[in-house]
Design a protein around this motif. Sequence first.
Motif, PDB file in Angstrom:
ATOM      1  N   THR A   1       9.471 -11.537 -20.095  1.00  0.00           N
ATOM      2  CA  THR A   1       9.823 -12.940 -19.915  1.00  0.00           C
ATOM      3  C   THR A   1       9.588 -13.743 -21.194  1.00  0.00           C
ATOM      4  O   THR A   1      10.450 -14.525 -21.622  1.00  0.00           O
ATOM      5  N   VAL A   2       8.430 -13.544 -21.801  1.00  0.00           N
ATOM      6  CA  VAL A   2       8.127 -14.270 -23.038  1.00  0.00           C
ATOM      7  C   VAL A   2       9.046 -13.804 -24.163  1.00  0.00           C
ATOM      8  O   VAL A   2       9.538 -14.613 -24.950  1.00  0.00           O
ATOM      9  N   HIS A   3       9.288 -12.499 -24.239  1.00  0.00           N
ATOM     10  CA  HIS A   3      10.199 -11.985 -25.272  1.00  0.00           C
ATOM     11  C   HIS A   3      11.592 -12.572 -25.113  1.00  0.00           C
ATOM     12  O   HIS A   3      12.232 -12.978 -26.090  1.00  0.00           O
ATOM     13  N   GLN A   4      12.058 -12.645 -23.865  1.00  0.00           N
ATOM     14  CA  GLN A   4      13.383 -13.205 -23.617  1.00  0.00           C
ATOM     15  C   GLN A   4      13.433 -14.684 -23.979  1.00  0.00           C
ATOM     16  O   GLN A   4      14.451 -15.181 -24.480  1.00  0.00           O
ATOM     17  N   TYR A   5      12.338 -15.385 -23.744  1.00  0.00           N
ATOM     18  CA  TYR A   5      12.263 -16.806 -24.120  1.00  0.00           C
ATOM     19  C   TYR A   5      12.427 -16.955 -25.630  1.00  0.00           C
ATOM     20  O   TYR A   5      13.137 -17.855 -26.104  1.00  0.00           O
ATOM     21  N   ILE A   6      11.794 -16.087 -26.387  1.00  0.00           N
ATOM     22  CA  ILE A   6      11.910 -16.114 -27.851  1.00  0.00           C
ATOM     23  C   ILE A   6      13.373 -15.937 -28.268  1.00  0.00           C
ATOM     24  O   ILE A   6      13.888 -16.675 -29.120  1.00  0.00           O
ATOM     25  N   LEU A   7      14.040 -14.962 -27.647  1.00  0.00           N
ATOM     26  CA  LEU A   7      15.438 -14.681 -27.997  1.00  0.00           C
ATOM     27  C   LEU A   7      16.361 -15.823 -27.569  1.00  0.00           C
ATOM     28  O   LEU A   7      17.214 -16.269 -28.345  1.00  0.00           O
ATOM     29  N   ASP A   8      16.193 -16.292 -26.339  1.00  0.00           N
ATOM     30  CA  ASP A   8      17.098 -17.311 -25.793  1.00  0.00           C
ATOM     31  C   ASP A   8      16.989 -18.645 -26.535  1.00  0.00           C
ATOM     32  O   ASP A   8      17.961 -19.405 -26.601  1.00  0.00           O
ATOM     33  N   ASN A   9      15.815 -18.945 -27.081  1.00  0.00           N
ATOM     34  CA  ASN A   9      15.587 -20.241 -27.714  1.00  0.00           C
ATOM     35  C   ASN A   9      15.524 -20.171 -29.237  1.00  0.00           C
ATOM     36  O   ASN A   9      15.158 -21.140 -29.890  1.00  0.00           O
ATOM     37  N   ASN A  10      15.889 -19.010 -29.793  1.00  0.00           N
ATOM     38  CA  ASN A  10      15.899 -18.828 -31.253  1.00  0.00           C
ATOM     39  C   ASN A  10      14.564 -19.230 -31.882  1.00  0.00           C
ATOM     40  O   ASN A  10      14.513 -19.944 -32.890  1.00  0.00           O
ATOM     41  N   ILE A  11      13.477 -18.760 -31.274  1.00  0.00           N
ATOM     42  CA  ILE A  11      12.132 -19.080 -31.752  1.00  0.00           C
ATOM     43  C   ILE A  11      11.854 -18.309 -33.043  1.00  0.00           C
ATOM     44  O   ILE A  11      12.110 -17.110 -33.140  1.00  0.00           O
ATOM     45  N   ASP A  12      11.296 -18.999 -34.045  1.00  0.00           N
ATOM     46  CA  ASP A  12      11.030 -18.387 -35.349  1.00  0.00           C
ATOM     47  C   ASP A  12       9.590 -17.910 -35.507  1.00  0.00           C
ATOM     48  O   ASP A  12       9.293 -17.109 -36.397  1.00  0.00           O
ATOM     49  N   MET A  13       8.675 -18.422 -34.676  1.00  0.00           N
ATOM     50  CA  MET A  13       7.279 -17.979 -34.709  1.00  0.00           C
ATOM     51  C   MET A  13       6.681 -18.181 -33.329  1.00  0.00           C
ATOM     52  O   MET A  13       6.963 -19.178 -32.657  1.00  0.00           O
ATOM     53  N   LEU A  14       5.854 -17.228 -32.907  1.00  0.00           N
ATOM     54  CA  LEU A  14       5.150 -17.338 -31.638  1.00  0.00           C
ATOM     55  C   LEU A  14       3.673 -17.561 -31.917  1.00  0.00           C
ATOM     56  O   LEU A  14       3.101 -16.957 -32.826  1.00  0.00           O
ATOM     57  N   SER A  15       3.038 -18.425 -31.135  1.00  0.00           N
ATOM     58  CA  SER A  15       1.621 -18.709 -31.318  1.00  0.00           C
ATOM     59  C   SER A  15       0.927 -18.768 -29.968  1.00  0.00           C
ATOM     60  O   SER A  15       1.536 -19.152 -28.957  1.00  0.00           O
ATOM     61  N   MET A  16      -0.350 -18.367 -29.955  1.00  0.00           N
ATOM     62  CA  MET A  16      -1.138 -18.488 -28.745  1.00  0.00           C
ATOM     63  C   MET A  16      -2.617 -18.414 -29.089  1.00  0.00           C
ATOM     64  O   MET A  16      -2.994 -18.052 -30.210  1.00  0.00           O
ATOM     65  N   ILE A  17      -3.437 -18.752 -28.099  1.00  0.00           N
ATOM     66  CA  ILE A  17      -4.889 -18.671 -28.249  1.00  0.00           C
ATOM     67  C   ILE A  17      -5.381 -17.429 -27.512  1.00  0.00           C
ATOM     68  O   ILE A  17      -4.913 -17.121 -26.410  1.00  0.00           O
ATOM     69  N   SER A  18      -6.319 -16.719 -28.128  1.00  0.00           N
ATOM     70  CA  SER A  18      -6.880 -15.533 -27.487  1.00  0.00           C
ATOM     71  C   SER A  18      -7.966 -15.958 -26.519  1.00  0.00           C
ATOM     72  O   SER A  18      -9.080 -16.279 -26.904  1.00  0.00           O
ATOM     73  N   GLU A  19      -7.622 -15.987 -25.256  1.00  0.00           N
ATOM     74  CA  GLU A  19      -8.562 -16.386 -24.221  1.00  0.00           C
ATOM     75  C   GLU A  19      -8.508 -15.381 -23.080  1.00  0.00           C
ATOM     76  O   GLU A  19      -7.536 -14.652 -22.917  1.00  0.00           O
ATOM     77  N   LYS A  20      -9.556 -15.329 -22.299  1.00  0.00           N
ATOM     78  CA  LYS A  20      -9.642 -14.365 -21.221  1.00  0.00           C
ATOM     79  C   LYS A  20      -8.495 -14.553 -20.229  1.00  0.00           C
ATOM     80  O   LYS A  20      -8.129 -15.681 -19.890  1.00  0.00           O
ATOM     81  N   HIS A  21      -7.910 -13.428 -19.788  1.00  0.00           N
ATOM     82  CA  HIS A  21      -6.797 -13.391 -18.836  1.00  0.00           C
ATOM     83  C   HIS A  21      -5.489 -13.903 -19.439  1.00  0.00           C
ATOM     84  O   HIS A  21      -4.529 -14.146 -18.716  1.00  0.00           O
TER      85      HIS A  21
END
Length: 286
Positions: A230-250
């Motif tokens: 789902t997240v990968h498809q979001y990147i493709l569908d929205n032409n995302i150039d960088m993905l970011s997130m915080i490393s948190e439990k769960h």
Amino acid sequence: MKTILLPTDFSKNSLNAINYATELFKNEVCEFYILNVQKASSFISDDMMVVSSSATIYSTLIDAAKKSITNIISSIKLREDNDKHQFHSIVDYDNFIDSVNQTSEKHQVDLIIMGTKGASGLQRVLFGSNTARVMQRCHTPVLAIPEGCKYAPLNKIAFTTNHINLFTIDELQILKTVLHLCGSKLYVLHVADEHHLAQKQLQNMNFFDAYFPDAEHDFIDVNKKDMFDTVHQYILDNNIDMLSMISEKHSFLERLFTRHALETFAFGIDVPFLVVESSNKSEAII
């Protein structure tokens, strides 16, 4: 001034990450620390070598690594001739993660930038082992550059979260820096899964409205099985150039680093991937 750590094993991927870093920060005053970590297994096999021979081999390999870093720095200066950038060479003999953490603390590093290994077919894995371990165990933000990824304008950056913790501006400062540096648009992807907390989602949305007022918000409901796709498809569908997130439990990231995911999951993030440690140490990935 920004301080950037560039770990290298002199592979094509690590050199590509170094080039990406200097291009990304080409207009910023930066101190770049290029780090190579030598392992005992590289030059000592059990007790087969006498101390003097081991010392000689050690000195030879350290000198060779220093020379390789010097060559990298010379090539960068010839290619870019950027007086805003200063380069430093570090060759260490230590556990890789310990060396990265110690170097980051000593030089107050703002960001670690390193390359990821390539992948092919169903045997591919998400990251090279060193990159994955740095993301899991280091306390400094990490920007992973996929194999063959050349610098291009970062028009769209996605930040994904399932709202386990509340955010602080300090932990997202590097994201804010990159957004400002590149004039990027931020897309906040709110993932509703079994760990999703609606109350914290509302509080975090207020946080983004305050510190990232131009961000766009998207919402998806997803189960554990489909999260990666789902997240990968979001990147493709929205032409995302960088993905970011915080490393948190769960979090999405934690699941990405399970043994099963790393060994068998046929999924590749083909855009730069920025990971920031949660300021809530008890909830961060171990």
